[in-house]
Each structure stands twice: as C-alpha cells, then as structure tokens.
Design a protein around this motif. Sequence first.
Motif, mmCIF file in Angstrom:
data_model
loop_
_atom_site.group_PDB
_atom_site.id
_atom_site.type_symbol
_atom_site.label_atom_id
_atom_site.label_comp_id
_atom_site.label_asym_id
_atom_site.label_seq_id
_atom_site.Cartn_x
_atom_site.Cartn_y
_atom_site.Cartn_z
ATOM 1 N N VAL A 1 39.310 118.504 -8.708
ATOM 2 C CA VAL A 1 39.392 117.494 -7.663
ATOM 3 C C VAL A 1 40.270 118.029 -6.534
ATOM 4 C CG1 VAL A 1 40.010 115.123 -7.093
ATOM 5 C CG2 VAL A 1 39.135 115.668 -9.382
ATOM 6 N N LEU A 2 39.674 118.170 -5.359
ATOM 7 C CA LEU A 2 40.388 118.709 -4.194
ATOM 8 C C LEU A 2 41.231 117.597 -3.573
ATOM 9 C CD1 LEU A 2 37.346 120.722 -2.844
ATOM 10 C CD2 LEU A 2 39.503 121.735 -3.618
ATOM 11 N N ALA A 3 42.467 117.487 -4.042
ATOM 12 C CA ALA A 3 43.325 116.350 -3.685
ATOM 13 C C ALA A 3 44.506 116.751 -2.821
ATOM 14 C CB ALA A 3 43.817 115.665 -4.964
ATOM 15 N N GLY A 4 44.385 117.852 -2.083
ATOM 16 C CA GLY A 4 45.521 118.316 -1.284
ATOM 17 C C GLY A 4 45.526 117.840 0.149
ATOM 18 N N GLY A 5 44.531 117.018 0.528
ATOM 19 C CA GLY A 5 44.452 116.571 1.913
ATOM 20 C C GLY A 5 45.632 115.703 2.328
ATOM 21 N N LEU A 6 46.137 115.937 3.525
ATOM 22 C CA LEU A 6 47.279 115.170 4.016
ATOM 23 C C LEU A 6 46.882 113.808 4.569
ATOM 24 C CD1 LEU A 6 49.236 118.017 5.857
ATOM 25 C CD2 LEU A 6 49.679 117.049 3.587
ATOM 26 N N ASN B 1 35.358 116.545 -3.639
ATOM 27 C CA ASN B 1 36.344 116.340 -2.587
ATOM 28 C C ASN B 1 37.214 115.141 -2.926
ATOM 29 O OD1 ASN B 1 35.220 118.455 -1.174
ATOM 30 N ND2 ASN B 1 34.128 117.157 0.295
ATOM 31 N N GLY B 2 38.488 115.233 -2.588
ATOM 32 C CA GLY B 2 39.411 114.157 -2.923
ATOM 33 C C GLY B 2 39.263 112.920 -2.069
ATOM 34 N N ASP B 3 38.412 112.982 -1.029
ATOM 35 C CA ASP B 3 38.255 111.810 -0.165
ATOM 36 C C ASP B 3 36.826 111.281 -0.148
ATOM 37 O OD1 ASP B 3 37.075 113.857 1.202
ATOM 38 O OD2 ASP B 3 38.228 113.604 3.050
ATOM 39 N N THR B 4 35.995 111.719 -1.109
ATOM 40 C CA THR B 4 34.629 111.201 -1.189
ATOM 41 C C THR B 4 34.327 110.753 -2.610
ATOM 42 O OG1 THR B 4 33.704 113.407 -1.605
ATOM 43 C CG2 THR B 4 33.770 112.654 0.688
ATOM 44 N N LEU B 5 33.482 109.762 -2.713
ATOM 45 C CA LEU B 5 33.025 109.258 -4.008
ATOM 46 C C LEU B 5 31.548 108.958 -3.882
ATOM 47 C CD1 LEU B 5 33.591 108.253 -6.896
ATOM 48 C CD2 LEU B 5 34.136 106.016 -5.915
ATOM 49 N N ALA B 6 30.763 109.497 -4.797
ATOM 50 C CA ALA B 6 29.315 109.355 -4.703
ATOM 51 C C ALA B 6 28.757 108.717 -5.963
ATOM 52 C CB ALA B 6 28.668 110.720 -4.482
ATOM 53 N N GLU B 7 27.734 107.912 -5.781
ATOM 54 C CA GLU B 7 26.954 107.466 -6.916
ATOM 55 C C GLU B 7 26.069 108.628 -7.373
ATOM 56 O OE1 GLU B 7 26.410 102.706 -6.025
ATOM 57 O OE2 GLU B 7 24.920 104.096 -5.232
ATOM 58 N N GLY B 8 25.745 108.652 -8.639
ATOM 59 C CA GLY B 8 24.887 109.722 -9.141
ATOM 60 C C GLY B 8 25.504 110.400 -10.350
ATOM 61 N N ASP B 9 24.689 111.205 -11.029
ATOM 62 C CA ASP B 9 25.068 111.862 -12.271
ATOM 63 C C ASP B 9 25.429 113.315 -11.988
ATOM 64 O OD1 ASP B 9 25.259 113.020 -14.758
ATOM 65 O OD2 ASP B 9 23.419 112.118 -15.546
#
Length: 225
Positions: free
Chosen positions: A5-10, A99-107
């Motif tokens: 999870v790319l969670a380094g965004g400021l 990406n730490g700032d996106t969430l998608a539906e899907g498998d």
Amino acid sequence: MKAFVLAGGLGTRLQPRFGSLPKPLAPIGGRPFVTRQLEWLAGHGVRRAVILAGHGAEALGSRTAGVELEWSVEPEPMGTGGALCWARGFVDGPALVVNGDTLAEGDPWVLERDRWEHGAVGAVALYEVADAKSRGRVERDARGSIARFVEKDERWAGPAWVNGGAYAFAPALWHHLPDGPSSLERDVLPRLAARGLLRGLPCAGRFWDIGTPEDWERAERELAR
C-alpha cells in the motif's frame, strides 16, 4: 499474494482540511481511508500487507481489519517508484500494489490471473469515467496490453478509461525500478507498456480517489453510507 500500500503521500491539497495528517489517514465516515482499503483486501482473502509509509501512518499498528501489517518507512520522500524499490526486501512472490489514495471495487485476483495468463510483468485495473478531461487516460491495443498513458487534457470531452490505482505485479517488477526516487506512474509504467509487458484490465464498478478536496467529499458522501 502480499499487498503493498503506497501510503507515503503528504496530501498537500487536503492540508486545509486535515492539516499535516497523511493522506491515507484522512477519515471517511470516521475511519481512516487506508483502513477501508485493508478491509477491501481482507474481503478478497489478502491477509498480508506492507504499508509503504512516509510519516504518521504507523498509527495503524500491526494488524487492521484482519490483515497482518509490515512497515517500510522511506527515509525521505522517494515517490511511488522509489518507495517500492526501498521495500524490495519484503517481496516474496507476486504482489498487489494499491495507491494509498484510491479505492476500487473489483476482485484483485482477477488482475493477477490476467497478468499471469499473459506472461506480463504487470496488470493495471482500469475504470471508465464519464468525464476524463481532468485525469490522465489509458489506451489499450487489440490484445489488451496497454499501448500508452495519456496525460490529462482539458480539451478532452467524454468518457475514457483511467488508471484505478490497483496493480498486480510479478516479482520481476523490482528489476525495472530505478534506484533512488522515481514515480511508478510516470517513470516505470510507460516503459513497461512500451515493451509490451503491461496489461490493462477494464473493471466494472466504481473507484474513489481522495487526492483533491472535491474527490474526498465525493468519497465521504458515497462511502460513509
């Protein structure tokens, strides 16, 4: 499959609302956005995740939503590609990257299956949006490989497929990452696409992006319910 999870965004564009809070910790319905991502992963059987953090995200602890967490904390901002390169020691097989700032539906397993069946280094989840002029769009060839990434164009009118911020990668990705700071989206993915090594998989459903105050407000309205 382990998730990264790319969670380094400021989250500089969200700072007027949330101050110095890291973007993945921005609350949606009273819970951190990254917690919702981990719940999505757990719901699809992904039980291990590495949080690629800059500062602050360690507040999540060692387990969230039934997902075992490990931490890769970059010493300085290195970009999405640099953060993945820094975390190479955690790679032990095919990887899901989100990406730490996106969430998608899907498998996410559908992504990995498509990547593996076609012998690609990576597969990108693509989502269709009604108005793509404020986003970069993705074009595929007749075989389903990504032909090119097109920067956002205010002159564009109408729908298009866009990068949904979820990827399946073979361990070979880490041989394509440059040392030091880099951008996965700008420096790495276009080169993989140019070599025919990157799949683009159209996905049904919705995805949310909290990169701007307007996008955060949409996610708050829809996900908080």
